[in-house]
Each structure stands twice: as C-alpha cells, then as structure tokens.
Design an enzyme around this catalytic site. Structure first.
Site, PDB file in Angstrom:
ATOM      1  N   LYS A 108       1.775  -2.571   7.072  1.00  0.00           N
ATOM      2  CA  LYS A 108       2.927  -3.334   6.626  1.00  0.00           C
ATOM      3  C   LYS A 108       2.783  -3.767   5.171  1.00  0.00           C
ATOM      4  O   LYS A 108       3.758  -4.086   4.510  1.00  0.00           O
ATOM      5  CB  LYS A 108       3.076  -4.620   7.472  1.00  0.00           C
ATOM      6  N   GLU A 137       0.559   2.278  -1.840  1.00  0.00           N
ATOM      7  CA  GLU A 137      -0.379   1.396  -1.135  1.00  0.00           C
ATOM      8  C   GLU A 137      -0.429   0.026  -1.798  1.00  0.00           C
ATOM      9  O   GLU A 137      -0.288  -0.096  -3.006  1.00  0.00           O
ATOM     10  CB  GLU A 137      -1.784   2.016  -1.153  1.00  0.00           C
ATOM     11  N   ASP A 138      -0.639  -0.982  -0.978  1.00  0.00           N
ATOM     12  CA  ASP A 138      -0.796  -2.332  -1.501  1.00  0.00           C
ATOM     13  C   ASP A 138      -2.153  -2.524  -2.162  1.00  0.00           C
ATOM     14  O   ASP A 138      -2.261  -2.953  -3.301  1.00  0.00           O
ATOM     15  CB  ASP A 138      -0.597  -3.362  -0.371  1.00  0.00           C
ATOM     16  N   ASP A 143      -9.395  -1.170  -0.585  1.00  0.00           N
ATOM     17  CA  ASP A 143     -10.616  -1.958  -0.416  1.00  0.00           C
ATOM     18  C   ASP A 143     -11.791  -0.994  -0.266  1.00  0.00           C
ATOM     19  O   ASP A 143     -12.306  -0.491  -1.257  1.00  0.00           O
ATOM     20  CB  ASP A 143     -10.429  -2.878   0.805  1.00  0.00           C
TER      21      ASP A 143
END
Ligand code: IMP
Ligand code: MG
Length: 177
Positions: A43, A99-100, A103
């Site tokens: 999300k 993409e946010d 990581d």
C-alpha cells in the site's frame, strides 16, 4: 490527530513536492513517445504514485501489485509474498515500478525478477526513499527521491501498524530511535 506520539519531520512537504516534480520531468523526457505502465506497489506507494503521475506528461497506464515482506512487524521477514497480482499483461510494455522505500531491497529484487519473467520491453524503478543499509545486491533505482538514514520512517504513504500513512511529510517517531 497523531499527537499521541512525538513525530519528527525528516523530509517536509515542500521538499517532497519539488523532488516529485523533478522526477516527473525526468520520466517525461525519458519516456517521450512511449506509454509506460506504472506499477505501484501497495500500500505504501499510493500517495507517491498519485502525486508523481500528475507530473508525468506522457500517456501512462496503471496497475497495482501488493506484496508483503513484513507482515505486521517492522523487521523484514525475508519472505516476499504477492498478495495482489497485476490485472494486465506487461508483455512488450515499458514498465516503471513505483516504490515508496527500499530497505533491505528484498521486495524490489523479488518484484523485478518476477516481472522480468513476464517479458516486458523494459523495467525501471522509481523509488522515493532509499535507506542507507548495507545490501548484498545493488539495486537498480533509476529515479530516486532521497537517500535517508537507517531509521524507521512514517508518513506520505508509509505506516507503522497501518497508521500515519496520511501524514503529508516523511517523519519518524521520536524517542524510539
Ligand atoms: P525491503 O524488502 O526490506 O526493501 O522493504 C520494502 C518494504 O518494506 C517497503 O516497500 C515498505 O512497504 C516497507 N518498509 C521498509 N522500510 C520502512 C520504513 O521505514 N517505514 C515503513 N515501511 C517500511
Ligand atoms: Mg512498499
């Protein structure tokens, strides 16, 4: 609203807005004459994709994919699972993954491998945030917003336990790190 914990701003609204404009311009130039498929990873990317798509001045189509590597924890489980697949074929299409945050890079590497198997014409990655963590494999992020320190961040789509996604900036919870 979110005043029960101390939230520090890491990247404010204006910096995000300016960067999104800049990335949109670059994408517009690079995809001149093409109709890329923007694949947003749910999300976390929903706000970023909504903003950046309006700065892209070539025709685009959208598709969405949901993957889960964390479950409800903050630590990546290392297992990436598709919880919602694309609606359309990407064969012979120019794919741009939105993409946010990257990581460990596991989610992105998995996505790229999975999407490459569907024979798109090209695959590139646009990520708002790139965390400064040691990675075995180098990620291919062509359009990058910001390098950030290895902190757990929230806001602008990013959550902890599904909260804080609606913060207009990227921040972190103070006292926790
Ligand atoms: P990776 O597979 O370790 O690169 O993790 C990628 C996904 O984990 C991102 O797409 C986010 O959804 C989530 N994630 C990673 N770091 C953070 C963070 O600092 N805050 C919120 N979500 C994060
Ligand atoms: Mg994500």
């Amino acid at each position: 609203m979110n005043n029960d914990r101390k939230i520090k701003v890491l990247i404010d609204e204006k910096r995000i807005r300016d960067k999104v404009k800049e990335l949109g311009k670059e994408i517009t130039e690079d995809y001149n004459g093409k109709t890329p498929v923007l694949i947003a990873v749910l999300k976390g990317s929903f706000i970023f994709v909504a903003d950046i798509c309006r700065q892209i001045k070539v025709p685009v189509v959208f598709d969405f994919m949901a993957v889960s590597s964390y479950g409800n924890s903050r630590v990546s489980s290392g297992i990436v699972r598709i919880t919602k697949d694309l609606d359309f074929s990407i064969e012979n299409r120019d794919v741009l993954i939105i993409e946010d945050i990257i990581d460990s890079g596991r989610t992105l590497n998995y996505m790229i491998k999975n999407l490459e198997a569907r024979n798109p014409r090209s695959i590139e990655v646009c990520a708002l945030l790139d965390k400064d963590v040691p990675r075995k494999k180098k990620n291919k992020i062509k359009y990058k917003g910001f390098d950030i320190p290895d902190k757990f961040v929230i806001g602008y789509g990013l959550d902890v336990g599904e909260r804080y996604r609606n913060l207009p900036f990227v921040g972190y919870i103070k006292d926790e790190q």
